[in-house]
Design a protein around this motif. Sequence first.
Motif, PDB file in Angstrom:
ATOM      1  N   PHE A 166       7.147  25.577  18.142  1.00 16.29           N
ATOM      2  CA  PHE A 166       6.934  26.863  19.004  1.00 16.29           C
ATOM      3  C   PHE A 166       6.018  26.958  20.097  1.00 16.29           C
ATOM      4  O   PHE A 166       6.490  27.488  21.205  1.00 16.29           O
ATOM      5  CB  PHE A 166       6.534  27.940  18.085  1.00 16.29           C
TER       6      PHE A 166
ATOM      7  N   ASP B 245      11.109  35.072  19.495  1.00 19.81           N
ATOM      8  CA  ASP B 245      10.375  33.599  19.356  1.00 19.81           C
ATOM      9  C   ASP B 245       9.977  33.473  17.861  1.00 19.81           C
ATOM     10  O   ASP B 245       9.856  34.144  17.079  1.00 19.81           O
ATOM     11  CB  ASP B 245       9.086  33.406  20.452  1.00 19.81           C
ATOM     12  N   CYS B 246       9.534  32.248  18.033  1.00 25.87           N
ATOM     13  CA  CYS B 246       9.122  31.662  16.426  1.00 25.87           C
ATOM     14  C   CYS B 246      10.206  31.970  15.768  1.00 25.87           C
ATOM     15  O   CYS B 246       9.931  32.201  14.139  1.00 25.87           O
ATOM     16  CB  CYS B 246       7.830  32.354  16.014  1.00 25.87           C
TER      17      CYS B 246
END
Length: 103
Positions: free
Chosen positions: A21, A32-33
């Motif tokens: 990440f 994200d992630c």
Amino acid sequence: MYKMCYFVPESHLEVTKAALFESGAGRIGDYDCCAWQCKGQGQFRALEGSNPYLGQTGEVEQVDEFRVELVCRDELILAAVQALKESHPYEEPAYEVFHMEDL
């Protein structure tokens, strides 16, 4: 865009995901992630000259591992692979990288 898949023992699941990440992998639009993971069992036999993280040279070892999948933009894939290799405990981590088509 690429899809990366790798296998990792539970002890390093969060460490490897965090490194990926941080490299920019796992981003989809405004999120994200992002990753998908499931638990399974892997096996290997360390050969002469190896330095296994788990098990003994010459013996088949079975270990609970996670399969993790995530996406990565083209320009970040080399950095993502490097991040995986640096954060993974195995001497030679098992991973796959697939180029994805935009349909």
